[in-house]
Design an enzyme around this catalytic site. Structure first.
Site, mmCIF file in Angstrom:
data_model
loop_
_atom_site.group_PDB
_atom_site.id
_atom_site.type_symbol
_atom_site.label_atom_id
_atom_site.label_comp_id
_atom_site.label_asym_id
_atom_site.label_seq_id
_atom_site.Cartn_x
_atom_site.Cartn_y
_atom_site.Cartn_z
ATOM 1 C CB SER A 115 -0.962 -0.054 1.192
ATOM 2 O OG SER A 115 -2.031 0.830 1.036
ATOM 3 C CG ASP A 173 -6.601 -3.904 -3.064
ATOM 4 O OD1 ASP A 173 -7.451 -3.323 -2.366
ATOM 5 O OD2 ASP A 173 -5.386 -3.632 -3.033
ATOM 6 C CG HIS A 202 -5.479 -2.951 0.548
ATOM 7 N ND1 HIS A 202 -4.774 -2.642 -0.599
ATOM 8 C CD2 HIS A 202 -5.002 -2.122 1.518
ATOM 9 C CE1 HIS A 202 -3.912 -1.657 -0.339
ATOM 10 N NE2 HIS A 202 -4.035 -1.332 0.932
#
Length: 258
Positions: free
Chosen positions: A81, A209, A236
């Site tokens: 991320s 995701d 995610h």
């Protein structure tokens, strides 16, 4: 077996090194050397966000780890991320110490635009419904980065939808206020071809995701091509929902590039 191969796992915003606990355990059991540092004001790092005014300050624990490596040691950096930008900064400053930079459903900058560009494109393109995320200024003068804290709804529906209820409970209890540091990243020069641009890069797409959706992950790869793209059918928080598959993927990447 991993032998002496060294993998450094870099967490995303509001998370900490704890988010890698399943994957780190599996990789260590397979013989790899693994570090999962807490970035500043994250995990068990004692600093509050207001004491971390810049993205470099935020990434400092990772930079310190690389600076302390013995001469000749090289690591596989894995950024999840927002951790992708921390990995890029580390690769920019220590390209000779990075065997490969792995972007795991992560923001991946290029060497043409300022580091904030991928974040700005993500926000401007409305790739995410931010739901109950709380963003607010930390100071009246606007000198500190905007703070960010994910609410329970966005965690459940966009980030953790394939995770177990136990993992969601754990993660929710360990979340900390963080920032995307857009203001600071927008003031930085682009990464260089001789630094970050010289490091081999692998992108791991998470196809389910809902946070950084597959379409945006694909756009980043098209914008800044990598050595190879791999894919995991995961949400995610792939390190919690699909730890076996992710550990095998990272082990394979380390064996290939380290």
């Amino acid at each position: 077996m991993g032998g002496s191969k060294h993998i450094v796992l870099v967490h995303g915003a509001c998370l900490g090194g704890w988010s890698w606990f399943k994957v780190a355990t599996r990789l260590r059991a397979a013989g790899y050397r693994v570090d999962a540092p807490d970035l500043a004001a994250s995990g068990v790092d004692p600093r509050p966000l207001r004491e971390v005014p810049t993205f470099r300050d935020y990434t400092a624990p990772l930079l310190d780890l690389l600076a302390a490596l013995p001469a000749g040691d090289r690591v596989v950096l894995v950024g999840h991320s927002l951790g992708g930008l921390s990995v890029a900064l580390a690769a920019e400053l220590f390209p000779d110490k990075v065997a490969a930079a792995v972007f795991l459903c992560a923001f991946m900058p290029d060497c043409a635009a300022r580091p904030s560009h991928v974040l700005e494109k993500f926000v401007e393109g409305k790739w995410l419904d931010w739901m109950d995320t709380e963003m607010k200024p930390q100071d009246a003068e606007g000198k500190l980065p905007t703070s960010m804290m994910f609410g329970p709804r966005i965690l459940r529906e966009k980030f953790y939808q394939l995770c177990s209820p136990e993992d969601i409970t754990l993660a929710s209890s360990l979340m900390r206020v963080s920032s995307m540091f857009v203001e600071d990243l927008a003031a930085q020069q682009p990464f260089t071809a001789g630094g970050y641009g010289s490091v081999r890069r692998v992108y791991v797409v998470c196809s389910e995701d809902y946070g950084i959706v597959e379409g945006f992950q694909s756009w980043m790869v098209e914008n800044n091509p990598v050595e190879e793209v791999r894919e995991i059918a995961a949400d995610h928080l792939v390190m919690l929902s699909r730890p076996d598959e992710l550990a095998r993927c990272l082990a394979d990447i380390a064996d290939k590039y380290a």
